[in-house]
Motif scaffolding. Structure first.
Motif, mmCIF file in Angstrom:
data_model
loop_
_atom_site.group_PDB
_atom_site.id
_atom_site.type_symbol
_atom_site.label_atom_id
_atom_site.label_comp_id
_atom_site.label_asym_id
_atom_site.label_seq_id
_atom_site.Cartn_x
_atom_site.Cartn_y
_atom_site.Cartn_z
ATOM 1 N N GLU A 43 0.802 -1.044 0.020
ATOM 2 C CA GLU A 43 -0.071 0.046 0.139
ATOM 3 C C GLU A 43 0.766 1.231 -0.010
ATOM 4 O OE1 GLU A 43 -3.728 -0.769 2.708
ATOM 5 O OE2 GLU A 43 -2.086 -1.678 3.459
ATOM 6 N N SER A 44 0.276 2.418 -0.295
ATOM 7 C CA SER A 44 0.921 3.715 -0.176
ATOM 8 C C SER A 44 1.437 3.944 1.000
ATOM 9 C CB SER A 44 0.153 4.867 -0.577
ATOM 10 O OG SER A 44 -0.488 4.728 -1.846
ATOM 11 N N GLY A 45 2.782 4.290 1.227
ATOM 12 C CA GLY A 45 3.550 4.648 2.433
ATOM 13 C C GLY A 45 4.150 3.276 3.107
ATOM 14 N N SER A 46 4.258 2.272 2.204
ATOM 15 C CA SER A 46 5.167 1.067 2.685
ATOM 16 C C SER A 46 6.482 0.812 2.475
ATOM 17 C CB SER A 46 4.202 -0.474 1.934
ATOM 18 O OG SER A 46 4.517 -0.413 0.688
ATOM 19 N N GLY A 47 7.044 2.101 1.902
ATOM 20 C CA GLY A 47 8.445 2.107 1.604
ATOM 21 C C GLY A 47 8.924 1.545 0.217
ATOM 22 N N LYS A 48 7.924 1.400 -0.733
ATOM 23 C CA LYS A 48 8.600 0.725 -1.833
ATOM 24 C C LYS A 48 9.344 1.908 -2.802
ATOM 25 C CE LYS A 48 4.294 0.350 -3.587
ATOM 26 N NZ LYS A 48 3.659 1.177 -2.563
ATOM 27 N N SER A 49 8.946 3.047 -2.832
ATOM 28 C CA SER A 49 9.670 3.903 -3.918
ATOM 29 C C SER A 49 11.005 4.412 -3.175
ATOM 30 C CB SER A 49 8.734 5.081 -4.135
ATOM 31 O OG SER A 49 7.544 4.813 -4.967
ATOM 32 N N ILE A 50 10.842 4.724 -1.802
ATOM 33 C CA ILE A 50 12.026 5.126 -1.139
ATOM 34 C C ILE A 50 13.152 4.016 -1.119
ATOM 35 C CG2 ILE A 50 11.481 4.624 1.259
ATOM 36 C CD1 ILE A 50 12.653 7.383 2.031
ATOM 37 N N LEU A 56 19.106 4.003 -6.269
ATOM 38 C CA LEU A 56 19.938 5.177 -7.350
ATOM 39 C C LEU A 56 20.693 6.300 -6.584
ATOM 40 C CD1 LEU A 56 16.649 5.092 -9.417
ATOM 41 C CD2 LEU A 56 18.766 4.415 -10.191
ATOM 42 N N GLY A 57 20.783 6.171 -5.212
ATOM 43 C CA GLY A 57 21.214 7.250 -4.774
ATOM 44 C C GLY A 57 20.597 8.234 -4.255
ATOM 45 N N LEU A 58 19.254 8.424 -4.399
ATOM 46 C CA LEU A 58 18.271 9.400 -4.464
ATOM 47 C C LEU A 58 17.410 9.403 -3.212
ATOM 48 C CD1 LEU A 58 16.980 9.211 -8.174
ATOM 49 C CD2 LEU A 58 18.718 10.930 -7.153
ATOM 50 N N SER A 59 18.355 9.233 -2.229
ATOM 51 C CA SER A 59 17.325 9.016 -0.704
ATOM 52 C C SER A 59 17.138 10.594 -0.456
ATOM 53 C CB SER A 59 18.062 8.128 0.429
ATOM 54 O OG SER A 59 18.396 7.014 -0.022
ATOM 55 N N PRO A 60 16.274 10.836 0.438
ATOM 56 C CA PRO A 60 15.886 12.198 1.046
ATOM 57 C C PRO A 60 17.281 12.678 1.706
ATOM 58 C CG PRO A 60 14.353 10.669 1.644
ATOM 59 C CD PRO A 60 15.437 9.826 0.918
ATOM 60 N N SER A 61 17.138 14.136 1.467
ATOM 61 C CA SER A 61 18.362 14.839 1.964
ATOM 62 C C SER A 61 18.769 14.451 3.384
ATOM 63 C CB SER A 61 18.360 16.247 1.698
ATOM 64 O OG SER A 61 19.529 16.873 2.296
ATOM 65 N N LEU A 62 19.974 14.402 3.783
ATOM 66 C CA LEU A 62 20.570 14.002 5.001
ATOM 67 C C LEU A 62 20.089 12.823 5.492
ATOM 68 C CD1 LEU A 62 20.659 17.817 6.619
ATOM 69 C CD2 LEU A 62 22.420 16.404 5.260
ATOM 70 N N SER A 63 19.343 11.948 4.768
ATOM 71 C CA SER A 63 19.146 10.543 5.321
ATOM 72 C C SER A 63 20.197 9.571 5.428
ATOM 73 C CB SER A 63 17.908 10.006 4.357
ATOM 74 O OG SER A 63 18.418 9.652 3.013
ATOM 75 N N THR A 64 20.237 8.631 5.939
ATOM 76 C CA THR A 64 21.295 7.602 6.235
ATOM 77 C C THR A 64 20.805 6.403 5.644
ATOM 78 O OG1 THR A 64 22.208 8.599 8.099
ATOM 79 C CG2 THR A 64 23.028 6.243 7.641
#
Length: 337
Positions: A43-50, A56-64
Motif C-alpha cells: 500500500e501507499s506509504g509502505s516504503g516501496k519507492s524510497i 539510485l542514490g536518490l534518498s531524502p536529503s541528510l538521510s542515512t
C-alpha cells in the motif's frame, strides 16, 4: 567464454534512516535477476519507492543508508555522487510515477530523449541523437514517431507520456529498469499496453525489471518473483505463483481479497480494515497486527522475523496456520486470511 554468475542487483539488510532518526526502511533483502521481473507490492506509504530510490542514490536529503546494494558485484552504498550519476540512466533506468511532472514541458519529446542519450554519450552528434530518439519512440510503440518527436508533452495522452518516459529510461540500454507505479491513473486498457511494452523490452534486451506497484493484479501476469512490503519491512516474498496460491501472510491474503475474480465465486470484494500506520507511529510487535484478524498477544509485543514457510519467506508468527481449512475459516471471518 566466462559467464558472469553474479546477481544483477542484490540488496541485503537495506536500512534507510531519515535525519530525524526515523527508520523508514528496515532490513530489506531481495535479488533482481537479468531477464526476470521482480514485483514490489504494498500500500501507499509502505516504503516501496524510497527503497528503490536508495538504490539510485536518490534518498531524502541528510538521510542515512546502510546495508548493501550491489550492481553486478559493485557496492553502491557509500558510492560518491559522481559514480552514481554515471550509473543513473546508463546501467540503471528509472520510470517515474508521474510523467507529467518528470518531463520538461517546454522541450519537444524528441529533444528530451536525445538529451538523455547525449548525457552519457557526449560525442554523439545531434543528428545521431535525434535518430536514436525516433528509434526509441518506435521501440515503445509510439505511432508516427517522426511526427511525435516534434511534439510537446502536453500533446501526448497519459499512456503516450508514460511511453515517452520509458523511452528515456531505456535510452542507454540499462541493465536494470525500475518502473515506479508505471500504470497509476491509467485506464485498464492503457495499463495493459504499458505492461506489455515493459515486458517486451525486458524480454528483448534481457533487462532486470523491477516493477513497483500497490496492485497485486498488475504483477500477476508480469512478475517472476514478488516482494510484499508493509511499514518499511518485507512481509512476504517468493515466486509469483507461490505468493498468489500459497500465501502464508494475512496481509498478502488481504491484498488478494481486494482483487476481483472472473470465477463467479466471489460475491463481494473484501477490503483490509483500517489504514497503514504512520512510520512515525509504527505499533510495537508486528506492524500489521492492528488490522489483522489473526492477531494474538505475541503479535502485539514481538515482531516476527522473515522465515521460510513452505515455498515462500514469510514474517508471521502463525504462518503455518494459514493452510487448508484454516484459510477458509479465516477468510469467512472478514476475507483477511
Amino acid at each position: 567464454m566466462v559467464v558472469d554468475r553474479q546477481p544483477l542487483l542484490e540488496v541485503h539488510d537495506l536500512r534507510v534512516t531519515l535525519r530525524n532518526g526515523l527508520e523508514v526502511i528496515r532490513g530489506v533483502d531481495f535479488v533482481a535477476e537479468a531477464g526476470k521481473v521482480l514485483g514490489i507490492v504494498g500500500e501507499s506509504g509502505s516504503g516501496k519507492s524510497i527503497m528503490m530510490r536508495a538504490a539510485l542514490g536518490l534518498s531524502p536529503s541528510l538521510s542515512t543508508v546502510t546495508g548493501s546494494i550491489k550492481l553486478r558485484g559493485e557496492e553502491l552504498v557509500g558510492a560518491n555522487e559522481r559514480r552514481m550519476r554515471e550509473l543513473r540512466g546508463s546501467r540503471i533506468g528509472l520510470v517515474f510515477q508521474d510523467p507529467m511532472t518528470a518531463l520538461n514541458p517546454v522541450i519537444t519529446v524528441g529533444k528530451l530523449i536525445a538529451e538523455a542519450v547525449r548525457l552519457h554519450k557526449p560525442h554523439m552528434s545531434a543528428a545521431e541523437a535525434r535518430r536514436r530518439s525516433i528509434e526509441l519512440l518506435e521501440l515503445v510503440a509510439v505511432p508516427q514517431p517522426e511526427v511525435r518527436a516534434n511534439q510537446y508533452v502536453h500533446e501526448f495522452s497519459g499512456g503516450m507520456k508514460q511511453r515517452a518516459m520509458i523511452a528515456i529510461a531505456i535510452a542507454n540500454n540499462p541493465e536494470v529498469l525500475i518502473a515506479d507505479e508505471p500504470t497509476t491513473a491509467l485506464d485498464v486498457t492503457v495499463q495493459a499496453q504499458i505492461l506489455e511494452v515493459l515486458k517486451n523490452l525486458q524480454s528483448r534486451f534481457s533487462i532486470g525489471l523491477v516493477l513497483i506497484t500497490h496492485d497485486l493484479g498488475v504483477v500477476a501476469g508480469a512478475a517472476d518473483t514478488v516482494v510484499v512490503m508493509y511499514a518499511g519491512k518485507v512481509m512476504e516474498t517468493g515466486a509469483v505463483r507461490d505468493i498468489f496460491y500459497h500465501s502464508r501472510h494475512p496481509y498478502t491474503r488481504g491484498l488478494l481479497s481486494c482483487l476481483p475474480t472472473i470465477s463467479g465465486n466471489q460475491s463481494r470484494l473484501e477490503p483490509i480494515s483500517g489504514s497503514p500506520p504512520l512510520l512515525s507511529a509504527r505499533p510495537a510487535g508486528c506492524p500489521f497486527h492492528p488490522r489483522c484478524s489473526m492477531a494474538q498477544d505475541v503479535c502485539r509485543t514481538e515482531e516476527p522475523i522473515l522465515r521460510k514457510v513452505d515455498r515462500a519467506m514469510t514474517a508471521c508468527h502463525f504462518a503455518e496456520a494459514l493452510r487448508g481449512g484454516a484459510v477458509g475459516k479465516m477468510a469467512s471471518q472478514g476475507g483477511r486470511a
